[in-house]
Design a protein around this motif. Structure first.
Motif, PDB file in Angstrom:
ATOM      1  N   PRO A 162      14.047 -93.719 -82.867  1.00 12.68           N
ATOM      2  CA  PRO A 162      13.051 -92.662 -82.689  1.00 12.68           C
ATOM      3  C   PRO A 162      13.147 -92.124 -81.257  1.00 12.68           C
ATOM      4  O   PRO A 162      13.602 -92.829 -80.349  1.00 12.68           O
ATOM      5  CB  PRO A 162      11.717 -93.381 -82.925  1.00 12.68           C
ATOM      6  CG  PRO A 162      12.013 -94.846 -82.785  1.00 12.68           C
ATOM      7  CD  PRO A 162      13.443 -95.022 -83.155  1.00 12.68           C
ATOM      8  N   ARG A 163      12.736 -90.890 -81.089  1.00  7.63           N
ATOM      9  CA  ARG A 163      12.926 -90.219 -79.811  1.00  7.63           C
ATOM     10  C   ARG A 163      12.394 -91.017 -78.620  1.00  7.63           C
ATOM     11  O   ARG A 163      13.003 -91.068 -77.564  1.00  7.63           O
ATOM     12  CB  ARG A 163      12.243 -88.846 -79.882  1.00  7.63           C
ATOM     13  CG  ARG A 163      12.734 -87.851 -78.859  1.00  7.63           C
ATOM     14  CD  ARG A 163      12.411 -86.454 -79.306  1.00  7.63           C
ATOM     15  NE  ARG A 163      13.388 -85.938 -80.258  1.00  7.63           N
ATOM     16  CZ  ARG A 163      14.529 -85.375 -79.892  1.00  7.63           C
ATOM     17  NH1 ARG A 163      14.835 -85.258 -78.633  1.00  7.63           N
ATOM     18  NH2 ARG A 163      15.371 -84.926 -80.800  1.00  7.63           N
ATOM     19  N   TRP A 164      11.215 -91.662 -78.821  1.00  7.50           N
ATOM     20  CA  TRP A 164      10.616 -92.362 -77.688  1.00  7.50           C
ATOM     21  C   TRP A 164      11.429 -93.583 -77.279  1.00  7.50           C
ATOM     22  O   TRP A 164      11.308 -94.087 -76.179  1.00  7.50           O
ATOM     23  CB  TRP A 164       9.176 -92.777 -78.020  1.00  7.50           C
ATOM     24  CG  TRP A 164       9.072 -93.666 -79.233  1.00  7.50           C
ATOM     25  CD1 TRP A 164       8.887 -93.269 -80.521  1.00  7.50           C
ATOM     26  CD2 TRP A 164       9.156 -95.091 -79.268  1.00  7.50           C
ATOM     27  NE1 TRP A 164       8.860 -94.356 -81.366  1.00  7.50           N
ATOM     28  CE2 TRP A 164       9.021 -95.495 -80.619  1.00  7.50           C
ATOM     29  CE3 TRP A 164       9.345 -96.077 -78.291  1.00  7.50           C
ATOM     30  CZ2 TRP A 164       9.068 -96.818 -81.014  1.00  7.50           C
ATOM     31  CZ3 TRP A 164       9.390 -97.405 -78.690  1.00  7.50           C
ATOM     32  CH2 TRP A 164       9.252 -97.779 -80.040  1.00  7.50           C
ATOM     33  N   LEU A 165      12.282 -94.077 -78.173  1.00  9.84           N
ATOM     34  CA  LEU A 165      13.053 -95.284 -77.864  1.00  9.84           C
ATOM     35  C   LEU A 165      14.396 -94.952 -77.211  1.00  9.84           C
ATOM     36  O   LEU A 165      15.011 -95.793 -76.572  1.00  9.84           O
ATOM     37  CB  LEU A 165      13.279 -96.072 -79.155  1.00  9.84           C
ATOM     38  CG  LEU A 165      13.612 -97.563 -79.004  1.00  9.84           C
ATOM     39  CD1 LEU A 165      12.496 -98.280 -78.279  1.00  9.84           C
ATOM     40  CD2 LEU A 165      13.839 -98.189 -80.370  1.00  9.84           C
ATOM     41  N   ARG A 166      14.844 -93.720 -77.376  1.00 12.27           N
ATOM     42  CA  ARG A 166      16.157 -93.334 -76.858  1.00 12.27           C
ATOM     43  C   ARG A 166      16.313 -93.610 -75.371  1.00 12.27           C
ATOM     44  O   ARG A 166      17.234 -94.284 -74.950  1.00 12.27           O
ATOM     45  CB  ARG A 166      16.362 -91.835 -77.073  1.00 12.27           C
ATOM     46  CG  ARG A 166      17.035 -91.521 -78.375  1.00 12.27           C
ATOM     47  CD  ARG A 166      17.358 -90.061 -78.448  1.00 12.27           C
ATOM     48  NE  ARG A 166      17.673 -89.702 -79.821  1.00 12.27           N
ATOM     49  CZ  ARG A 166      17.844 -88.455 -80.241  1.00 12.27           C
ATOM     50  NH1 ARG A 166      17.703 -87.461 -79.386  1.00 12.27           N
ATOM     51  NH2 ARG A 166      18.145 -88.218 -81.481  1.00 12.27           N
ATOM     52  N   GLU A 167      15.379 -93.054 -74.596  1.00  7.90           N
ATOM     53  CA  GLU A 167      15.486 -93.151 -73.139  1.00  7.90           C
ATOM     54  C   GLU A 167      15.482 -94.593 -72.646  1.00  7.90           C
ATOM     55  O   GLU A 167      16.366 -94.969 -71.890  1.00  7.90           O
ATOM     56  CB  GLU A 167      14.388 -92.325 -72.468  1.00  7.90           C
ATOM     57  CG  GLU A 167      14.804 -90.897 -72.150  1.00  7.90           C
ATOM     58  CD  GLU A 167      16.033 -90.815 -71.244  1.00  7.90           C
ATOM     59  OE1 GLU A 167      15.986 -91.410 -70.153  1.00  7.90           O
ATOM     60  OE2 GLU A 167      17.034 -90.198 -71.631  1.00  7.90           O
ATOM     61  N   PRO A 168      14.496 -95.415 -73.085  1.00  2.78           N
ATOM     62  CA  PRO A 168      14.495 -96.791 -72.584  1.00  2.78           C
ATOM     63  C   PRO A 168      15.773 -97.554 -72.928  1.00  2.78           C
ATOM     64  O   PRO A 168      16.313 -98.267 -72.071  1.00  2.78           O
ATOM     65  CB  PRO A 168      13.283 -97.432 -73.287  1.00  2.78           C
ATOM     66  CG  PRO A 168      12.455 -96.319 -73.748  1.00  2.78           C
ATOM     67  CD  PRO A 168      13.318 -95.125 -73.908  1.00  2.78           C
ATOM     68  N   ARG A 184      14.667 -85.349 -65.190  1.00  2.92           N
ATOM     69  CA  ARG A 184      15.487 -85.265 -66.382  1.00  2.92           C
ATOM     70  C   ARG A 184      16.919 -84.807 -66.123  1.00  2.92           C
ATOM     71  O   ARG A 184      17.786 -85.028 -66.949  1.00  2.92           O
ATOM     72  CB  ARG A 184      14.832 -84.310 -67.388  1.00  2.92           C
ATOM     73  CG  ARG A 184      13.432 -84.717 -67.764  1.00  2.92           C
ATOM     74  CD  ARG A 184      13.154 -84.408 -69.195  1.00  2.92           C
ATOM     75  NE  ARG A 184      14.071 -85.137 -70.074  1.00  2.92           N
ATOM     76  CZ  ARG A 184      13.868 -86.392 -70.436  1.00  2.92           C
ATOM     77  NH1 ARG A 184      12.862 -87.062 -69.993  1.00  2.92           N
ATOM     78  NH2 ARG A 184      14.723 -86.968 -71.248  1.00  2.92           N
TER      79      ARG A 184
END
Lengths: 282, 321
Positions: free
Chosen positions: B108-114, A277
């Motif tokens: 949504p949080r899970w989509l941010r990183e990708p 991270r």
């Protein structure tokens, strides 16, 4: 009031839709570029690509062996010069100049160097090495790539070392550790994965660089490992082959592009996994 | 973070001198890295001196580029560089804003990183791949679109002349679009970072007043992050100005000015990349190096502005600038 409320809601919905479309647009190009590279490139990869040298104009067959090896030699030189220089300079910034004015200036100028056009770096290498020595050479290409690698490594080393907790340093100093030993044995070790990530990202950055090699390493149609002479390398071969009218050259350029992209994406993936991270800003 | 500088170490002078040596040695290397910027300026000035001496200030405003009679001017390439970069910004700024808004406020949080990772991958793809893809895939596709541009945008009074030309696919507009895609990740990453550090309390107060997401973005986030956003845009501009390979493939490489964006042109970087190894006379080579010097000076100024604006971002995050 109702109509005004509705207008605001509509404007909101419209603009947010545009934001989603913008994101889709950005990802769409990535998919498009990767897809074409895979479609044209993956099919053109074969064993001869790695065992034969670049063919003459119009000739059939051949491969990219000399270009692959040449690129690896250039990368090796760039890392051999750039990694130690970058790590040491970054160490000075984080350990000795974190709060000094000079440190801020060096950090600032390093960031400028980081974004300086690579073609200008290539011209610089031409001016200080190729022009005085009178000929294009592999080592001038290695120096040009090293100059692009260095600021990347300086920046990540600096950032990663500054993430090492001050208490770790204080603990070591309290035990009477000399500062040079503290840096080399403790803070470097604590930041090792971060520093390695910086070097990997730097390699990813320079392995596709073409412009600085055009006037330094040039290109070589034949097998050569002589550092004092022009050397074949993947980016310039891709450039020449993609621009050429021969279809077998173009398909070989796609194969080379596919391998270059795969290599760079793997390096990025490795860097990402190594760091988890704690990602530095690009 | 606290860093303790080694001052007086009681145990012997040899240890102290090793410490001093280590500090001086790393310091010298850091300075060397910094001085390479000055080195670039000096080396390029020296190499381009014959051309600068011969043509003087006229070099900047002359449109001549004639290797046969050894007469050179930089204007065509300066204009080409600026025009292609402006097109790139016109495309990249709104798209980057949308992406940053999506990542920071909507996803949504899970989509941010990708999504962040995908956009950053755009920056990892080397420019030679963009160029090759642009020439062999994008340009033919864009060429099919150009008759439509001719018919519709070309018919608009005043700016219509910008969009009239042969549907070749390659040219100033195509180069600008590909450049725009290339700088999206740089601008979007900075916008995303500063949008994410906008204080939650500020945004929430606006939401509590009944503001829509768009109004929060437009009237709270954007004013709060304005300097850093401008800095990010300048950083993208700096990238676009000096980008070489992608432009060289698609811009068309014509050494003259034309009113239409659909016509081929040249940028500073593309003419250097194309002609450097063919430059036979010393003056020709010197003129190309002078172009490199101009490019270096322009990008240096833009990048300094960008970094100065971005220093605020670091302060906002509580970092050391």
């Amino acid at each position: 009031m109702i109509s005004r409320y509705r207008r605001r809601r509509l404007l909101n919905a419209f603009n947010l839709t545009m934001a989603v479309l913008a994101t889709v647009f950005g990802v769409f190009w990535l998919v498009w570029i990767l897809w074409t590279t895979i479609r044209f490139g993956a099919g053109a990869v074969n064993l001869a690509l790695f065992t034969r040298d670049t063919p003459a104009p119009g000739a059939s067959g051949g491969g990219l062996r000399n270009a692959f090896v040449g690129s690896l030699i250039l990368l090796g030189m760039a890392v051999a010069i750039g990694a130690p220089v970058g790590v040491l300079a970054g160490t000075w910034l984080a350990e000795f100049a974190a709060r000094r004015r000079l440190g801020a200036v060096v950090r600032f100028l390093n960031d400028i160097l980081l974004s300086a056009p690579s073609i200008v770096i290539g011209l610089f290498a031409y001016a200080i090495i190729v022009d005085p020595s009178g000929r294009f050479s592999a080592y001038s290409g290695g120096v040009a790539l090293a100059l692009i690698l260095i600021p990347v490594v300086v920046r990540t080393t600096d950032e990663m070392l500054r993430l090492v907790p001050g208490s770790l340093r204080e603990a070591a100093i309290a035990l009477g550790t000399p500062y040079w030993k503290l840096v080399t044995r403790i803070t470097w070790k604590a930041a090792a994965s971060g520093i390695l990530t910086g070097i990997l990202l730097g390699i990813a950055r320079i392995s596709g660089e073409t412009a600085p090699l055009l006037f330094t390493a040039l290109n070589n149609q034949f097998w050569s490992t002589d550092l004092g002479h022009p050397i074949a390398n993947l980016p310039v071969v891709i450039f020449q082959f993609a621009m050429s009218p021969y279809s077998n050259w173009q398909s070989m350029a796609w194969a080379g592009a596919f391998i270059a992209v795969a290599f760079i994406l793997l390096l990025n993936l490795a860097a990402r996994m190594l760091l988890g991270r704690r990602r530095p800003r690009a | 973070m606290k860093v303790i500088a080694p001052r007086s170490v009681p145990a012997g002078a040899s240890r102290l001198s090793l410490d001093v040596l280590f500090r001086k040695f790393t310091g010298a290397i850091a300075l060397l890295v910094t001085l390479s910027l000055a080195g670039i300026l000096i080396a390029l000035t020296r190499e381009s001196w014959p051309a600068l001496h011969r043509f003087g200030w006229h070099f900047l405003i002359s449109t001549a580029w004639d290797p046969v009679s050894d007469n050179y001017g930089a204007l065509v390439f300066i204009v080409g560089t600026v025009v292609s970069s402006v097109i790139a910004l016109l495309l990249a700024i709104p798209v980057s804003f949308g992406i940053a808004l999506f990542i920071s406020e909507m996803a949504p949080r899970w989509l941010r990183e990708p999504v962040s990772a995908a956009v950053e991958l755009l920056a990892a793809i080397p420019s030679i791949i963009y160029g090759m893809w642009g020439l062999l895939v994008f340009a033919p596709w864009f060429g099919n679109l150009e008759p439509w541009i001719n018919d519709h945008l070309g018919a608009i009074p005043w700016i219509g002349a910008l969009f009239q030309g042969p549907p070749m696919g390659i040219g100033m507009l195509a180069a600008g679009i590909v450049l725009g895609v290339m700088i999206i990740p740089f601008i979007a990453a900075i916008m995303r970072d500063v949008f994410l550090v906008t204080p939650q309390a500020l945004k929430e107060s606006a939401y509590a007043m009944g503001a829509t997401t768009w109004e929060v973005a437009r009237y709270v986030i954007l004013p709060y992050t304005r300097t850093a956003v401008t800095g990010g845009i300048f950083l993208g501009l700096g990238r676009a100005l000096g980008e070489t390979m992608a432009v060289t493939f698609i811009i068309g490489n014509a050494n003259n000015l034309s009113a239409s964006l659909l016509m081929p042109g040249s940028s500073i970087a593309s003419v250097i990349a194309n002609e450097f190894t063919e430059a036979t006379t010393p003056l020709y080579k010197s003129a190309l190096l002078a172009l490199g010097l101009i490019l270096f000076v322009i990008t240096f100024v833009v990048l300094v502005l960008a970094k100065l604006l971005l220093l605020r971002l670091d302060r906002m995050e509580g970092r050391q600038a």
